[in-house]
Design an enzyme around this catalytic site. Structure first.
Site, PDB file in Angstrom:
ATOM      1  N   ARG A  34       0.843  -1.213   0.000  1.00 58.67           N
ATOM      2  CA  ARG A  34       0.000   0.000   0.000  1.00 58.67           C
ATOM      3  C   ARG A  34       0.866   1.247   0.000  1.00 58.67           C
ATOM      4  O   ARG A  34       0.497   2.264  -0.570  1.00 58.67           O
ATOM      5  CB  ARG A  34      -0.920   0.005   1.224  1.00 58.67           C
ATOM      6  CG  ARG A  34      -1.988  -1.078   1.203  1.00 58.67           C
ATOM      7  CD  ARG A  34      -2.946  -0.946   2.371  1.00 58.67           C
ATOM      8  NE  ARG A  34      -3.723   0.290   2.286  1.00 58.67           N
ATOM      9  CZ  ARG A  34      -4.639   0.646   3.173  1.00 58.67           C
ATOM     10  NH1 ARG A  34      -4.885  -0.128   4.231  1.00 58.67           N
ATOM     11  NH2 ARG A  34      -5.314   1.773   3.040  1.00 58.67           N
ATOM     12  N   ALA A  36       4.781   3.191  -0.559  1.00 59.94           N
ATOM     13  CA  ALA A  36       5.925   3.124  -1.474  1.00 59.94           C
ATOM     14  C   ALA A  36       7.090   2.464  -0.750  1.00 59.94           C
ATOM     15  O   ALA A  36       7.633   3.027   0.214  1.00 59.94           O
ATOM     16  CB  ALA A  36       6.304   4.523  -1.949  1.00 59.94           C
ATOM     17  N   ALA A  67      -6.224  -8.174   2.075  1.00 58.39           N
ATOM     18  CA  ALA A  67      -7.646  -8.245   2.431  1.00 58.39           C
ATOM     19  C   ALA A  67      -7.965  -7.184   3.472  1.00 58.39           C
ATOM     20  O   ALA A  67      -7.077  -6.679   4.166  1.00 58.39           O
ATOM     21  CB  ALA A  67      -8.001  -9.615   2.989  1.00 58.39           C
ATOM     22  N   TYR A 137     -16.958 -10.162   7.445  1.00 54.33           N
ATOM     23  CA  TYR A 137     -15.665 -10.567   6.890  1.00 54.33           C
ATOM     24  C   TYR A 137     -15.784 -11.921   6.192  1.00 54.33           C
ATOM     25  O   TYR A 137     -15.377 -12.085   5.031  1.00 54.33           O
ATOM     26  CB  TYR A 137     -14.624 -10.627   8.005  1.00 54.33           C
ATOM     27  CG  TYR A 137     -13.338 -11.322   7.617  1.00 54.33           C
ATOM     28  CD1 TYR A 137     -12.444 -10.718   6.744  1.00 54.33           C
ATOM     29  CD2 TYR A 137     -13.028 -12.584   8.123  1.00 54.33           C
ATOM     30  CE1 TYR A 137     -11.258 -11.352   6.389  1.00 54.33           C
ATOM     31  CE2 TYR A 137     -11.853 -13.221   7.766  1.00 54.33           C
ATOM     32  CZ  TYR A 137     -10.966 -12.602   6.900  1.00 54.33           C
ATOM     33  OH  TYR A 137      -9.805 -13.249   6.546  1.00 54.33           O
ATOM     34  N   SER A 202       1.071 -22.946  11.568  1.00 57.30           N
ATOM     35  CA  SER A 202       2.208 -22.038  11.606  1.00 57.30           C
ATOM     36  C   SER A 202       2.365 -21.393  10.245  1.00 57.30           C
ATOM     37  O   SER A 202       2.010 -21.979   9.203  1.00 57.30           O
ATOM     38  CB  SER A 202       3.495 -22.776  11.981  1.00 57.30           C
ATOM     39  OG  SER A 202       3.989 -23.523  10.882  1.00 57.30           O
TER      40      SER A 202
END
Length: 309
Positions: A34, A36, A67, A137, A202
């Site tokens: 998201r 730079a 997400a 969600y 994991s």
């Protein structure tokens, strides 16, 4: 010829571990962030309007790990609409453009919450059973899965869906991190006699499965569940974490009924469900179809997790 992979969500918990692991395995990975960040591609917002065309040039496989995740203190007036913007509309926009750009395979990190919230009193979740998403969600993730599979039929894009349960590893946050901190501080916990069963995975085992799904021919258009293949009670998990920390777990054997009653009176029923409820997944399909076994044991996974604190 090495596969060229586009990885979204590269700054997230899974993405941060996945990026170097895939590169170590010889994949040419273009990470999406998201912000730079040097060496990556900046995509500030993922929604129905995002232009992915330049990012998808010469890409063979997309791994979509970005997400809008579960929000503890939701402030949106319409939470489902907000989740859909990213998890459904943003995912489908990326997948459509991937198909048009000649991408062969699209790997979507979904969630076991698509199956439901609990397996208390029932058999473990399977990949083939009817889903029962319960919150915005999970609903948005299920809708994205359906849209991707429909797109696969329409375009020939190969889709792979992976539904992990709780993922842990170095840098894990939220409740898992809190449990580790409590144990480190020697806080007495009333969790010494919980008999539930929970599946965890994991980050190392999840990464290994994702890497296999990049090219395995039998992964095409399939849904896979994943875990460490060792289900534990919350009591057992805390004892194993304490062992990894090299400390003693101060677990008080409070009866589950007393714990549930007390937390319910305090308006904390949701905490009771997370601590005492069961959530198990059946990974036999994943193991048989892909010939896969979790390569990292729970003991090693937990040791690496506490080492990374």
């Amino acid at each position: 010829m090495e596969e060229r992979v586009l990885l979204t969500g590269a700054s997230g918990f899974v993405g941060r571990a996945l990026l170097p692991a895939l590169r170590d395995k010889g994949f040419n990975v273009l990470p999406v962030y998201r912000q730079a960040i040097e060496g990556g591609l900046q995509i500030p917002q993922i929604d129905a309007e995002t232009d992915w065309n330049s990012a998808l040039r010469n890409i063979d496989v997309v791994i979509h790990a970005a997400a809008r995740v579960h929000v503890m203190h939701e402030s949106a007036a319409d939470p489902l609409a907000e989740f859909r913007k990213v998890n459904l509309e943003g995912t489908l926009q990326l997948a459509r453009q991937a198909a048009l750009s000649g991408v062969k395979r699209f790997i979507f990190l979904s969630s076991i919450k698509v199956n439901g919230e609990s397996t208390t009193g029932r058999a473990p979740f399977t990949a083939e059973e009817a889903p029962h998403p319960a919150d915005p969600y999970a609903i948005s993730k299920k809708e994205a899965e359906d849209a991707l599979l429909a797109l696969a039929e329409e375009t020939g894009l190969e889709v792979v869906i992976i539904r992990p349960p709780l993922v842990y590893g170095p840098g894990v946050k939220a409740n898992f991190q809190s449990m580790i901190r409590w144990l480190q501080k020697g806080v007495p916990l009333p969790l010494g006699s919980i008999k539930n069963r929970r599946s965890l995975v994991s980050v190392y085992n999840l990464i290994d499965l994702i890497a296999i799904c990049i090219a395995h021919p039998k992964a095409r258009n399939q849904i896979f569940l994943v875990s460490d293949d060792l289900d534990m009670s919350i009591t057992d998990l805390l004892m194993r974490i304490a062992s990894a920390l090299g400390c003693h777990a101060r677990l008080v054997p409070v009866p589950e009924s007393v714990l549930t009653f007390t937390l319910t009176l305090l308006g904390k029923r949701a905490i009771t469900d997370r601590l005492c409820g069961s959530l198990q997944v059946d990974i036999e399909k994943t193991k048989l179809l892909l010939g896969w076994e979790p390569p990292v044991t729970v003991e090693v996974g937990l040791a690496k997790t506490v080492e990374g604190l």
